[in-house]
Design a protein around this motif. Structure first.
Motif, PDB file in Angstrom:
ATOM      1  N   GLU A   1     -11.104  21.205   6.057  1.00 57.37           N
ATOM      2  CA  GLU A   1     -10.279  20.773   6.747  1.00 57.37           C
ATOM      3  C   GLU A   1      -9.468  19.849   5.783  1.00 57.37           C
ATOM      4  OE1 GLU A   1     -12.148  19.025   9.967  1.00 57.37           O
ATOM      5  OE2 GLU A   1     -12.401  20.952  11.014  1.00 57.37           O
TER       6      GLU A   1
ATOM      7  N   SER B   1     -13.563  18.516   2.465  1.00 59.52           N
ATOM      8  CA  SER B   1     -14.714  17.807   2.651  1.00 59.52           C
ATOM      9  C   SER B   1     -15.820  18.458   2.088  1.00 59.52           C
ATOM     10  CB  SER B   1     -14.870  17.721   4.190  1.00 59.52           C
ATOM     11  OG  SER B   1     -15.025  18.968   5.009  1.00 59.52           O
TER      12      SER B   1
ATOM     13  N   ARG C   1     -14.555  25.736  11.172  1.00 63.15           N
ATOM     14  CA  ARG C   1     -14.502  24.512  10.674  1.00 63.15           C
ATOM     15  C   ARG C   1     -15.706  23.548  11.232  1.00 63.15           C
ATOM     16  NH1 ARG C   1      -9.503  26.340  12.306  1.00 63.15           N
ATOM     17  NH2 ARG C   1      -9.667  25.162  14.297  1.00 63.15           N
ATOM     18  N   ARG C   2     -15.994  22.364  10.878  1.00 63.35           N
ATOM     19  CA  ARG C   2     -16.984  21.708  11.365  1.00 63.35           C
ATOM     20  C   ARG C   2     -16.740  21.400  12.749  1.00 63.35           C
ATOM     21  NH1 ARG C   2     -18.947  16.404   8.138  1.00 63.35           N
ATOM     22  NH2 ARG C   2     -19.805  17.953   6.993  1.00 63.35           N
ATOM     23  N   SER C   3     -15.482  21.250  12.970  1.00 63.69           N
ATOM     24  CA  SER C   3     -15.083  20.727  14.567  1.00 63.69           C
ATOM     25  C   SER C   3     -15.378  22.048  15.502  1.00 63.69           C
ATOM     26  CB  SER C   3     -13.589  20.340  14.621  1.00 63.69           C
ATOM     27  OG  SER C   3     -12.846  21.311  14.230  1.00 63.69           O
ATOM     28  N   ASP C   4     -15.390  23.008  15.144  1.00 65.18           N
ATOM     29  CA  ASP C   4     -15.645  24.180  15.894  1.00 65.18           C
ATOM     30  C   ASP C   4     -17.304  24.145  16.327  1.00 65.18           C
ATOM     31  OD1 ASP C   4     -13.243  25.181  15.660  1.00 65.18           O
ATOM     32  OD2 ASP C   4     -13.724  26.381  14.065  1.00 65.18           O
TER      33      ASP C   4
ATOM     34  N   GLU D   1     -19.019  21.490  16.940  1.00 65.97           N
ATOM     35  CA  GLU D   1     -19.495  20.275  17.626  1.00 65.97           C
ATOM     36  C   GLU D   1     -20.010  20.576  19.227  1.00 65.97           C
ATOM     37  OE1 GLU D   1     -16.399  17.400  17.039  1.00 65.97           O
ATOM     38  OE2 GLU D   1     -16.880  17.123  14.945  1.00 65.97           O
TER      39      GLU D   1
ATOM     40  N   GLY E   1     -19.651  24.397  21.431  1.00 68.59           N
ATOM     41  CA  GLY E   1     -19.337  25.018  20.221  1.00 68.59           C
ATOM     42  C   GLY E   1     -20.723  25.837  19.612  1.00 68.59           C
TER      43      GLY E   1
END
Length: 167
Positions: free
Chosen positions: A83, A86, A126-129, A131, A135
Motif C-alpha cells: 500500500e 510497507s 492488502r493488509r486491510s483485506d 482485517e 476478511g
C-alpha cells in the motif's frame, strides 16, 4: 311520503351489503392467515429437544469427521500488495478437507495448480483485506473457490486454516 321513506330505507340497505361482504372477506383472510401461522408453528415445534439436538449434532460431527480426510498443504509465505511500501507479508498454512481417500489421490497431481492459484491471489491482497473475521471469511471462501476450479471435476469440501500470520 311513504314512498320517500321506502326509498330512503332501501338505499342504506343496498350500501350495507357491500360493507358486509368486505367484513366477511377480511375475517376469512384473517382466519386463513392465523391457520397458516398455526400450522407453521406446530410443524416447527416438532423439532427435537435441546438434549436430542445435542446428541444428534455430536453424532453427525463424528460421522462427518469419520468420513472426511485432511490434505495438508505446505506453508506459504507471500508478499502482500504494498500500500505504501510497507513490505507486509503473510505466512499461511492451509489444509484441505476432502470427502474420501480417492479424492486425495485424484488431487495430488494437481497440487501445483492449487498452489499457483493461491499464490497469485494472495499476492494481490492488502493488509486491510485481511482485517477482522469478515476478511478471513472472504479469504477462506475465495481460496475454496480457487481450489475447486483448479482441481475440477474433483471437489474440496472446505478450507481449514492452520496458521495465518500477517506482518
Amino acid at each position: 311520503m311513504a314512498a320517500e321513506a321506502e326509498v330512503d330505507d332501501g338505499a342504506p340497505a343496498k350500501k350495507g351489503i357491500p360493507k358486509l361482504f368486505i367484513i366477511i372477506g377480511a375475517a376469512a383472510i384473517v382466519v386463513l392467515l392465523a391457520g397458516a401461522g398455526l400450522y407453521v408453528f406446530l410443524s416447527s415445534s416438532s423439532a427435537p429437544s435441546d438434549a436430542e439436538a445435542g446428541q444428534a449434532a455430536e453424532a453427525s460431527a463424528a460421522a462427518t469427521a469419520g468420513h472426511t480426510f485432511i490434505f495438508n498443504l505446505p506453508p506459504m509465505i507471500v508478499n502482500l500488495n504494498n500500500e505504501a511500501d510497507s513490505g507486509a507479508f503473510m505466512k499461511l498454512t492451509v489444509a484441505l478437507e476432502v470427502a474420501n481417500e480417492e479424492m486425495m489421490v485424484e488431487i495430488q497431481p494437481r497440487m501445483a495448480k492449487v498452489v499457483d492459484a493461491f499464490q497469485v491471489y494472495l499476492r494481490e491482497l492488502r493488509r486491510s483485506d485481511l482485517e477482522g473475521s469478515a476478511g478471513v471469511y472472504r479469504l477462506k471462501e475465495e481460496l475454496l473457490r480457487r481450489v475447486n476450479v483448479a482441481i475440477y471435476p474433483s471437489r474440496v469440501e472446505s478450507i481449514l486454516f492452520k496458521e495465518i500470520l500477517v506482518q
